[in-house]
Design a protein around this motif. Structure first.
Motif, PDB file in Angstrom:
ATOM      1  N   SER A  65       0.975  -1.375   0.073  1.00  0.00           N
ATOM      2  CA  SER A  65       0.048   0.097   0.173  1.00  0.00           C
ATOM      3  C   SER A  65       0.881   1.238  -0.079  1.00  0.00           C
ATOM      4  O   SER A  65       2.004   1.410   0.230  1.00  0.00           O
ATOM      5  CB  SER A  65      -0.902  -0.031   1.240  1.00  0.00           C
ATOM      6  OG  SER A  65      -0.188  -0.240   2.208  1.00  0.00           O
ATOM      7  N   GLY A 115      -6.933  -7.637  -0.740  1.00  0.00           N
ATOM      8  CA  GLY A 115      -6.932  -6.128  -1.106  1.00  0.00           C
ATOM      9  C   GLY A 115      -7.748  -5.796  -2.109  1.00  0.00           C
ATOM     10  O   GLY A 115      -8.276  -4.620  -2.137  1.00  0.00           O
ATOM     11  N   HIS A 132     -10.390  -2.520  -2.296  1.00  0.00           N
ATOM     12  CA  HIS A 132     -10.216  -1.708  -3.455  1.00  0.00           C
ATOM     13  C   HIS A 132     -11.269  -1.160  -4.083  1.00  0.00           C
ATOM     14  O   HIS A 132     -11.756   0.077  -4.500  1.00  0.00           O
ATOM     15  CB  HIS A 132      -9.038  -2.150  -4.241  1.00  0.00           C
ATOM     16  CG  HIS A 132      -8.349  -0.964  -5.356  1.00  0.00           C
ATOM     17  ND1 HIS A 132      -8.918  -0.496  -6.479  1.00  0.00           N
ATOM     18  CD2 HIS A 132      -7.259  -0.214  -5.029  1.00  0.00           C
ATOM     19  CE1 HIS A 132      -8.304   0.147  -6.978  1.00  0.00           C
ATOM     20  NE2 HIS A 132      -7.120   0.567  -6.366  1.00  0.00           N
ATOM     21  N   TRP A 138      -7.302   0.177   0.593  1.00  0.00           N
ATOM     22  CA  TRP A 138      -6.567  -1.122   0.366  1.00  0.00           C
ATOM     23  C   TRP A 138      -6.866  -1.986   1.822  1.00  0.00           C
ATOM     24  O   TRP A 138      -7.342  -1.603   2.886  1.00  0.00           O
ATOM     25  CB  TRP A 138      -5.045  -1.017   0.332  1.00  0.00           C
ATOM     26  CG  TRP A 138      -4.384  -2.398  -0.264  1.00  0.00           C
ATOM     27  CD1 TRP A 138      -3.548  -3.073   0.522  1.00  0.00           C
ATOM     28  CD2 TRP A 138      -4.603  -2.873  -1.547  1.00  0.00           C
ATOM     29  NE1 TRP A 138      -2.888  -4.157  -0.393  1.00  0.00           N
ATOM     30  CE2 TRP A 138      -3.858  -4.050  -1.650  1.00  0.00           C
ATOM     31  CE3 TRP A 138      -5.559  -2.667  -2.641  1.00  0.00           C
ATOM     32  CZ2 TRP A 138      -3.796  -4.625  -2.560  1.00  0.00           C
ATOM     33  CZ3 TRP A 138      -5.369  -3.587  -3.566  1.00  0.00           C
ATOM     34  CH2 TRP A 138      -4.463  -4.700  -3.709  1.00  0.00           C
ATOM     35  N   SER A 139      -6.708  -3.255   1.776  1.00  0.00           N
ATOM     36  CA  SER A 139      -7.018  -4.205   3.011  1.00  0.00           C
ATOM     37  C   SER A 139      -6.178  -4.002   4.310  1.00  0.00           C
ATOM     38  O   SER A 139      -6.749  -4.236   5.432  1.00  0.00           O
ATOM     39  CB  SER A 139      -6.959  -5.654   2.291  1.00  0.00           C
ATOM     40  OG  SER A 139      -5.694  -6.040   2.115  1.00  0.00           O
ATOM     41  N   ASP A 140      -5.054  -3.260   4.349  1.00  0.00           N
ATOM     42  CA  ASP A 140      -4.296  -3.148   5.515  1.00  0.00           C
ATOM     43  C   ASP A 140      -4.754  -1.768   5.905  1.00  0.00           C
ATOM     44  O   ASP A 140      -4.080  -1.344   7.008  1.00  0.00           O
ATOM     45  CB  ASP A 140      -2.964  -3.130   5.048  1.00  0.00           C
ATOM     46  CG  ASP A 140      -2.342  -1.953   4.019  1.00  0.00           C
ATOM     47  OD1 ASP A 140      -3.277  -1.484   3.524  1.00  0.00           O
ATOM     48  OD2 ASP A 140      -1.285  -2.073   3.809  1.00  0.00           O
ATOM     49  N   ASN A 150      -4.016   1.702  -2.376  1.00  0.00           N
ATOM     50  CA  ASN A 150      -2.924   1.052  -3.440  1.00  0.00           C
ATOM     51  C   ASN A 150      -3.632   1.482  -4.711  1.00  0.00           C
ATOM     52  O   ASN A 150      -4.536   1.889  -4.754  1.00  0.00           O
ATOM     53  CB  ASN A 150      -3.070  -0.343  -3.122  1.00  0.00           C
ATOM     54  CG  ASN A 150      -1.986  -0.978  -3.728  1.00  0.00           C
ATOM     55  OD1 ASN A 150      -0.965  -0.484  -4.775  1.00  0.00           O
ATOM     56  ND2 ASN A 150      -1.752  -2.431  -3.786  1.00  0.00           N
TER      57      ASN A 150
END
Length: 421
Positions: A106, A180, A184, A348-350, A354
């Motif tokens: 990311s 991710g 997104h 993004w998943s974290d 991204n």
């Protein structure tokens, strides 16, 4: 691994730049080498016998039911002349040969632009600072799950469900995204910028989210699970009396009967279905499924390059049938609408952001636009909403990119649907 029979291309891959539509090659089954997800068809009496013996994962009535068996059981079922058995296979993922399309880390704690180029383009406003709209409309994102606690998405998920668990075909209150891609996609639909005003915006930040995990963390999933999720969306839309848009940034090169039937079911229940065209361009007749289905809106990808006075269709974006150019009629394997899809920044998943590319990224722009239009015009149904999107796209013809031409064409469809300012 030995090649097996398949239900079309029953396991679907992400329609993003990271993962192209299915190549048709068979890969290792996600459950184990000696585990097979199969579709059983036959007479009711024969199906009942198999159900009693092997159990049922999902029952699709006259279309058959699915179950999971081991190698010996699989061979025994093949010998049963009173039923038809087809394995729900897994296809390999492919990669676009460009840096912007590959998954990566990311980009840090904040986005590089709170209103990325795709948002500015679809709003037709290069100076826009925030977005709005979508109130009262729900977008069901069927993907790798969603980080619903991302600061730009928190508070928007009404439902969070997992259709990929081995032990159960539907698990409530779990939609974890370790890939991710799904996070997104959700961000491009409805990210609200965050409570601290440092986040990113999607097209329709006032819309609600149903986060349905239908793909595993590698970005692939079984067709029966995806069909089950599509039908569940339709039933939930009816139960809750909600205006719902399905956003599917996934696809396969082959038509799957279970998913095709589920899309028809959802469309008949008043749900608008939006799906990626695929990333197999610029060759003609490469649109993947379910985007290629007549009851789904196939979305092509635009890039932030202008030629001939319009945005350009990305080379990777799958093309439709050139023989139907100019007819303004959507048939099977026709591109319908174009939207920003290359180098798209989103959540993004974290918990960060991204930038990736693909028709996966174009699809949520159209899903968000549909939510915004539907919220502003609540008397529309899913059919008239689709007509509204088509009419909107005709106003912004796309004249650049392989296959793009004046009017309805096999590269860009009706054109670039945008917010009416």
């Amino acid at each position: 691994m030995k090649k097996r029979r398949a239900i079309g291309s029953a396991v679907l891959s992400l329609a993003m730049g990271v993962s192209l539509f299915a190549t048709g090659a068979i890969a290792k089954q996600p459950e184990s080498q000696d585990s097979f997800r199969v579709l059983i068809q036959g007479t009711n009496s024969e199906k009942a016998k198999v159900k009693d013996h092997y159990g049922v994962r999902l029952d699709f009535g006259t279309e058959g039911f699915t179950t999971t068996v081991n190698g010996n059981q699989y061979q025994a079922l093949l010998k049963n002349k009173n039923i038809n058995i087809s394995e729900v296979s897994e296809v390999t993922l492919d990669y676009m040969k460009e840096a912007a399309a590959k998954p990566g880390g990311s980009t840090g704690s904040g986005p590089s632009d709170r209103t990325p180029w795709g948002i500015e383009a679809i709003y037709n406003n290069s100076s826009i600072q925030a977005t709005s709209g979508g109130n009262g409309v729900t977008v069901a994102v069927l993907d790798t799950g969603v980080n619903i606690n991302h600061k730009d998405l928190v508070g928007q998920a009404e439902q969070c469900k997992d259709f990929t668990q081995r032990t159960a075909p539907l698990v409530n209150n779990i939609c974890t995204d370790k890939n991710g891609h799904g996070t997104h996609v959700a961000g491009s639909v409805l990210a609200h910028g965050g409570s601290d005003n440092t986040g990113i915006y999607g097209v329709a930040p006032e819309a609600d989210l149903w986060a349905y995990k239908v793909l595993n963390d590698r970005g692939s999933g079984y067709s029966d699970d995806i069909a089950n999720a599509i039908r569940h969306v339709a039933d939930e839309a009816t139960r809750t009396n909600t205006k719902v848009i399905i956003s599917m940034s996934l696809g396969s090169s082959s038509k799957d009967s279970l998913i095709a039937s589920a899309v028809d079911y959802a469309y008949g229940k008043g749900v608008l279905v939006v799906a990626a065209a695929g990333n197999d361009g610029p060759t003609a007749n490469t649109i993947g499924y379910p985007g290629a289905l007549p009851n789904a809106i196939a979305v092509a990808a635009l890039e932030n390059v202008q030629q001939n006075g319009t945005y350009r269709v990305a080379d990777f974006s799958s093309r439709g049938n050139p023989d139907t150019d100019g007819d303004y009629v959507i048939g099977e394997r026709d591109v319908e609408i174009s939207a920003p899809g290359r180098a798209i920044e989103s959540t993004w998943s974290d918990g960060a952001y991204n930038t990736i590319s693909g028709t996966s990224m174009a699809t949520p722009h159209v899903s968000g636009l549909a939510a915004k239009i539907w919220a502003a015009n609540p008397t529309l149904n899913n059919v008239t909403l689709r007509q509204n999107l088509q009419a909107n796209a005709k106003k912004y013809d796309v004249l650049s990119g392989t296959g793009a031409a004046s009017g309805d064409d096999y590269a860009s469809g009706f054109g670039f649907a945008r917010v009416n300012q």
